[in-house]
Scaffold this motif. Structure first.
Motif, PDB file in Angstrom:
ATOM      1  N   THR A  33      17.048 -20.865-120.541  1.00 51.97           N
ATOM      2  CA  THR A  33      15.707 -20.708-121.098  1.00 51.97           C
ATOM      3  C   THR A  33      15.198 -22.027-121.652  1.00 51.97           C
ATOM      4  OG1 THR A  33      16.175 -18.413-121.692  1.00 51.97           O
ATOM      5  CG2 THR A  33      14.322 -19.466-122.803  1.00 51.97           C
ATOM      6  N   ASN A  96      12.564 -27.051-126.328  1.00 50.20           N
ATOM      7  CA  ASN A  96      13.857 -26.426-126.582  1.00 50.20           C
ATOM      8  C   ASN A  96      14.500 -26.001-125.276  1.00 50.20           C
ATOM      9  OD1 ASN A  96      15.266 -23.519-126.945  1.00 50.20           O
ATOM     10  ND2 ASN A  96      15.662 -24.769-128.749  1.00 50.20           N
ATOM     11  N   LYS A  98      18.043 -23.839-123.830  1.00 48.40           N
ATOM     12  CA  LYS A  98      19.257 -23.056-124.070  1.00 48.40           C
ATOM     13  C   LYS A  98      19.989 -22.912-122.752  1.00 48.40           C
ATOM     14  CE  LYS A  98      17.424 -20.238-127.893  1.00 48.40           C
ATOM     15  NZ  LYS A  98      16.026 -20.702-127.892  1.00 48.40           N
ATOM     16  N   THR A  99      21.272 -23.293-122.742  1.00 50.53           N
ATOM     17  CA  THR A  99      22.034 -23.236-121.508  1.00 50.53           C
ATOM     18  C   THR A  99      22.651 -21.851-121.330  1.00 50.53           C
ATOM     19  OG1 THR A  99      24.142 -23.886-122.466  1.00 50.53           O
ATOM     20  CG2 THR A  99      22.627 -25.660-121.867  1.00 50.53           C
ATOM     21  N   SER A 102      25.081 -20.905-123.921  1.00 49.78           N
ATOM     22  CA  SER A 102      24.533 -20.736-125.271  1.00 49.78           C
ATOM     23  C   SER A 102      24.446 -22.019-126.079  1.00 49.78           C
ATOM     24  CB  SER A 102      25.319 -19.684-126.063  1.00 49.78           C
ATOM     25  OG  SER A 102      25.269 -18.439-125.410  1.00 49.78           O
ATOM     26  N   ASP A 103      24.586 -23.175-125.443  1.00 49.32           N
ATOM     27  CA  ASP A 103      24.303 -24.430-126.149  1.00 49.32           C
ATOM     28  C   ASP A 103      22.796 -24.571-126.269  1.00 49.32           C
ATOM     29  OD1 ASP A 103      26.935 -25.807-124.213  1.00 49.32           O
ATOM     30  OD2 ASP A 103      27.022 -25.247-126.331  1.00 49.32           O
ATOM     31  N   GLU A 104      22.354 -25.182-127.361  1.00 46.66           N
ATOM     32  CA  GLU A 104      20.921 -25.305-127.618  1.00 46.66           C
ATOM     33  C   GLU A 104      20.573 -26.745-127.943  1.00 46.66           C
ATOM     34  OE1 GLU A 104      19.477 -22.907-130.838  1.00 46.66           O
ATOM     35  OE2 GLU A 104      17.451 -22.854-130.016  1.00 46.66           O
ATOM     36  N   TYR A 105      19.459 -27.199-127.400  1.00 44.57           N
ATOM     37  CA  TYR A 105      19.029 -28.583-127.596  1.00 44.57           C
ATOM     38  C   TYR A 105      17.547 -28.628-127.953  1.00 44.57           C
ATOM     39  CZ  TYR A 105      23.391 -29.364-125.120  1.00 44.57           C
ATOM     40  OH  TYR A 105      24.712 -29.351-124.752  1.00 44.57           O
TER      41      TYR A 105
END
Length: 116
Positions: A33, A96, A98-99, A102-105
């Motif tokens: 996402t 933003n 989201k992989t 569940s990693d978020e950047y």
């Protein structure tokens, strides 16, 4: 790791338009996402729009019909087309990602200022 770099912010008059871009450092087809959030002075960060890898899109009620989110997986870029801007849209806009793990950047943000 994913680095996100936003661009396209600036000063615009009410009723005007801007196109924000978010360039990712790696192929975004592998990112679940992606979305745009914004934070106005003295307010919490809020969701503007998100788009999934399957193309499912959600918008905040405040921007529905005025903003359009899209992603170009070939160019690794996320876009936000913002039309009919009002002073209430003034904020720092953040990208933003989201992989699938569940990693978020977050990006560093780009300022959008709408004058009345």
């Amino acid at each position: 790791q994913v680095q996100l770099v936003e661009s396209g912010g600036g000063l615009v008059q009410a009723g005007g338009s801007l196109r924000l871009s978010c360039t990712a450092s790696r192929r975004i087809f592998s990112i679940d996402t992606m979305g745009w959030y914004r934070q106005a002075p003295g307010k919490q960060r809020e969701l503007v729009a998100i788009i999934t890898s399957f193309g499912r899109i959600n918008y905040a009620d405040s921007v529905k019909g005025r903003f359009t989110i899209s992603r170009d997986n070939g160019k690794n870029v996320l876009y936000l087309e913002a039309n009919s801007l009002t002073p209430e849209d003034t904020a720092v806009y953040y990208c933003n990602a989201k992989t699938f793990t569940s990693d978020e950047y977050w990006g560093q943000g780009t300022q959008v200022t709408v004058s009345s």
